[in-house]
Design an enzyme around this catalytic site. Structure first.
Site, PDB file in Angstrom:
ATOM      1  CB  THR A  27      -0.835  -0.042   1.301  1.00 50.96           C
ATOM      2  OG1 THR A  27      -1.749  -1.109   1.201  1.00 50.96           O
ATOM      3  CG2 THR A  27      -1.566   1.253   1.580  1.00 50.96           C
ATOM      4  NE  ARG A  51      -9.439  -6.773   3.791  1.00 56.21           N
ATOM      5  CZ  ARG A  51      -8.400  -5.956   3.777  1.00 56.21           C
ATOM      6  NH1 ARG A  51      -8.171  -5.175   2.751  1.00 56.21           N
ATOM      7  NH2 ARG A  51      -7.566  -5.914   4.791  1.00 56.21           N
ATOM      8  CB  VAL A  52     -13.608  -2.215   2.592  1.00 57.45           C
ATOM      9  CG1 VAL A  52     -12.933  -0.859   2.761  1.00 57.45           C
ATOM     10  CG2 VAL A  52     -14.408  -2.248   1.289  1.00 57.45           C
ATOM     11  N   GLY A  53     -10.508  -2.804   3.786  1.00 55.58           N
ATOM     12  CA  GLY A  53      -9.622  -2.722   4.945  1.00 55.58           C
ATOM     13  C   GLY A  53      -9.681  -1.361   5.609  1.00 55.58           C
ATOM     14  CG  ASP A  54      -5.996   0.118   7.005  1.00 56.29           C
ATOM     15  OD1 ASP A  54      -5.871  -0.894   6.282  1.00 56.29           O
ATOM     16  OD2 ASP A  54      -5.175   1.053   7.008  1.00 56.29           O
ATOM     17  CB  THR A  90       0.869   0.533   5.377  1.00 50.70           C
ATOM     18  OG1 THR A  90       1.067  -0.681   4.639  1.00 50.70           O
ATOM     19  CG2 THR A  90       2.162   0.872   6.095  1.00 50.70           C
ATOM     20  N   GLY A  91      -0.510  -2.073   6.410  1.00 47.49           N
ATOM     21  CA  GLY A  91      -0.412  -3.397   7.023  1.00 47.49           C
ATOM     22  C   GLY A  91      -1.776  -4.061   7.011  1.00 47.49           C
ATOM     23  N   GLY A 148      -5.232  -4.534   7.443  1.00 47.50           N
ATOM     24  CA  GLY A 148      -6.246  -3.517   7.700  1.00 47.50           C
ATOM     25  C   GLY A 148      -7.161  -3.841   8.863  1.00 47.50           C
TER      26      GLY A 148
END
Ligand code: ASP
Length: 301
Positions: free
Chosen positions: A164, A192-195, A215-216, A218
């Site tokens: 990212t 799927r949605v992350g942070d 980053t990482g 989420g």
């Protein structure tokens, strides 16, 4: 007048592949574009957007071209831009046809009465703004397609060698902005949605205190609102570097091996970066105005 500052990350992760020199070259190109804007009196928002566009267009990062494929063999991208002057943000999630997601996030912040759009609704807004939709295959690199097929066949792919991207800037008027853009995690489930698009998780900025981009994994970042936590530490007097370390350690103290990282910048221009992964490429402009890059901590910022 404030002395401008700029810091970028290219994603916390293993970065196992032997491509570090090319990755750092991409980071150098991106920081140079952002820095040219800032040193010529441009805004923090322009600097973070333009630096992020370079990394979205670069195939070695998990944003725009080079994004990881989801479990359906499709690229789905999320992005967030934050404006510390107005404590505002624009976000998009699960878009599949937007060449530069960070630009759409900014348009949503500045030109709509809303702040967060997803999927085809976000793309519809993009068309209203005159942006051209591009086919999903234009984001898919040969290497990622090969890795996707290996993952489908349950074989081990040599990866991830991408991450990212994020940027945090302070401009000469004392305004702070952050940008974060991602294709998410490899083989994520569709939808799927992350942070990244979550204000306070993937990024945050408040001119009074500072800004951050995370980053990482989420799911771990969201649970801790990692970017907001780092800026909250700054607001309570913790120096920028220590705030990055403490915010990441707070995640690690409650989630084993969280695989996260963060970059931060405070309102005085101090920078910090920390991660729990093997690598996190970071670029910054030092106090002499010279670009610096490193694949891993300690960054000696
Ligand atoms: N945070 C991103 C996500 O979970 C991925 C990453 O930063 O590597 O979508």
């Amino acid at each position: 007048m404030t002395t401008p500052r700029l810091i970028l990350h290219g994603g916390a992760g293993p970065w196992e592949k032997d491509n570090h020199e090319q990755v750092l070259e991409g980071m150098r190109q991106a920081i140079q574009i952002g820095w040219d804007i800032l040193k010529n009196g441009g805004t923090a928002l322009d600097a973070v957007e333009q630096a992020t566009i370079i990394l979205e267009d670069h195939p070695l990062f998990d944003a725009g071209v080079g994004s990881f494929l989801n479990d359906q063999g499709e690229v789905e991208m999320d992005a967030l831009i934050t404006d510390g002057a107005t404590r505002d943000f624009g976000a998009i999630a699960a878009v599949t046809q937007i060449k530069n997601p960070i630009t759409l996030a900014r348009l949503i912040m500045t030109r709509t009465n809303h702040r967060f759009f997803v999927a085809d609704g976000a793309e519809r807004i993009a068309v209203e703004f005159g942006m051209q939709l591009v086919p999903n295959f234009t984001f898919i690199t040969e290497e990622e397609f090969a890795n996707f097929k290996k993952r489908l066949a349950n074989q081990t792919a040599i990866e991830p060698g991408r991450g990212t991207v994020g940027a945090v800037a302070l401009d000469q008027n004392g305004n702070i902005a952050s940008a974060t853009s991602t294709g998410g995690s490899p083989h994520k489930k569709k939808g799927r949605v992350g942070d990244v698009p979550i204000f306070g998780a993937g990024g945050y900025a408040d001119n009074r205190f500072g800004g951050a981009s995370s980053t990482g994994i989420g799911e771990n970042i969201m649970r801790h609102l990692l970017s907001k936590h780092a800026v909250d530490l700054i607001s309570s007097g913790v120096p920028a570097h220590d705030a990055a370390v403490a915010a990441v350690e707070a995640v690690a103290n409650s989630i084993p091996s969280p695989e996260v990282g963060v970059i931060v910048l405070d309102s005085k221009g101090n920078l910090g970066a920390h991660h729990t992964t093997a690598h996190m490429p970071v670029a910054w402009i030092d106090k002499d105005g010279t670009p610096q890059v490193s694949m891993t901590k300690p960054y000696n910022i």
